[in-house]
Design a protein around this motif. Structure first.
Motif, mmCIF file in Angstrom:
data_model
loop_
_atom_site.group_PDB
_atom_site.id
_atom_site.type_symbol
_atom_site.label_atom_id
_atom_site.label_comp_id
_atom_site.label_asym_id
_atom_site.label_seq_id
_atom_site.Cartn_x
_atom_site.Cartn_y
_atom_site.Cartn_z
ATOM 1 N N LEU A 147 2.870 1.986 -1.755
ATOM 2 C CA LEU A 147 3.578 0.695 -2.432
ATOM 3 C C LEU A 147 4.890 0.247 -1.568
ATOM 4 O O LEU A 147 4.971 -0.830 -1.180
ATOM 5 N N GLU A 148 5.539 1.257 -1.084
ATOM 6 C CA GLU A 148 6.913 0.857 -0.094
ATOM 7 C C GLU A 148 6.298 -0.123 1.045
ATOM 8 O O GLU A 148 7.284 -0.805 1.663
ATOM 9 N N ARG A 149 5.084 0.060 1.359
ATOM 10 C CA ARG A 149 4.799 -0.788 2.493
ATOM 11 C C ARG A 149 4.402 -2.095 2.272
ATOM 12 O O ARG A 149 4.494 -2.914 2.920
ATOM 13 N N MET A 150 4.060 -2.249 0.931
ATOM 14 C CA MET A 150 3.687 -3.492 0.181
ATOM 15 C C MET A 150 4.907 -4.160 -0.184
ATOM 16 O O MET A 150 4.542 -5.413 -0.372
ATOM 17 N N ILE A 151 5.908 -3.700 -0.661
ATOM 18 C CA ILE A 151 6.963 -4.238 -1.393
ATOM 19 C C ILE A 151 7.607 -5.280 -0.581
ATOM 20 O O ILE A 151 7.858 -6.483 -1.064
#
Length: 291
Positions: A147-151
């Motif tokens: 998720l941190e890469r898409m935020i």
């Protein structure tokens, strides 16, 4: 037998291709199980966030979050396009990009402009080919979405909507139904519909009341951002499960087709060989008769 040698070469080539497609089918089957487990593991979190968000929307109606406000005067529309990084997965990417293309044509007829965030190489390449405005992209997510890469990319789209630049934001992805069936989905992400959120929690027969710490605005603001991020993450997880399922089915079909081609080539080779042998025997018999 120059013709026979050429056919043997084709048979060998198709056999090598069959080995590759069989190996890819087995790898996809292994990854498919893990992707399905990851997708199902993410569903309880998404469902709980949706329940809480819908309950908060009913419990504190006097505060309207920016994600719930409509911007009818805006001319821009945002798309979060979720596709795969690799091909060889049948028509999965083609179907979702076709649905996106139809929506873009409708928008052009109404004089609206499109902005997009691409998750996956195939979608990014498509958006660049049609000269769409790409705000941000994230590729090479691997087999496990983080998720941190898409935020970051998704937040650009959310900020643009909160600023009133976009009329709506749509989420485009492939939904996993079962191993043999995946469906292209193009659904509205923003503005969040209060009616839709209430439908998602209509199983509850009672209203919820909350104590907010530090204050209702901070809690609702943070929760609805998590709500939208949860929807995007679930879409990526669904898309990855669909990718492995579609690739397994496509590689199985390719392996079966390779087997059929090998059978046909062997039949042609045997007929050619038999014809050559018959011709040689006829020549020998004719020569003996002449002597």
């Amino acid at each position: 037998m120059a013709v026979g040698k050429e056919i043997r070469g084709k048979i060998k080539s198709v056999e090598n291709t069959k080995k590759i497609t069989k190996a890819m089918e087995m790898v996809a089957a292994s990854k498919m199980r893990k992707a399905q487990e990851r997708m199902r593991a993410a569903r309880p979190y998404s469902a709980k966030v949706r329940d809480i968000a819908s309950n908060l929307a009913q419990a504190h109606p006097e505060y309207v979050h920016p994600f719930m406000k409509s911007h009818n005067n805006a001319k821009g529309v945002g798309f979060i396009v979720v596709t795969t990084d690799k091909g060889l997965c049948g028509g999965m990417n083609t179907n979702v990009l076709r649905a996106l293309t139809h929506r873009l044509k409708d928008m052009e007829g109404r004089g609206e402009t499109a902005q997009a965030v691409a998750i996956g190489n195939k979608g990014l390449g498509f958006l660049n080919r049609i000269n769409a405005r790409v705000l941000a992209s994230v590729v090479q997510l691997g087999d496990t979405p983080h998720l941190e890469r898409m935020i970051g990319p998704v937040k650009l789209m959310l900020d643009a909507y909160a600023a009133g630049e976009l009329k709506a934001v749509y989420l485009c992805y492939t939904q996993f139904i079962n191993t043999m069936k995946q469906e292209s989905v193009l659904e509205q992400l923003l503005p969040l519909s209060t009616g839709k959120m209430q439908e998602e929690s209509k199983a509850s027969a009672h209203a919820w009341d909350y104590l907010y710490e530090p204050d209702p605005h901070a809690v609702i603001d943070d929760l609805l951002v998590r709500y939208v991020e949860g929807l995007v993450y679930q879409a990526v997880a669904e898309n990855m499960a669909s990718e492995q399922s579609a690739r397994m089915v496509a590689m199985k079909a390719a392996t079966d087709n390779a087997g059929s081609v090998i059978g046909e080539l062997k039949l042609i080779y045997n007929k050619t060989r038999q014809a050559a042998i018959t011709k040689e025997l006829s020549e020998i018999v004719a020569g003996a008769a002449a002597v």
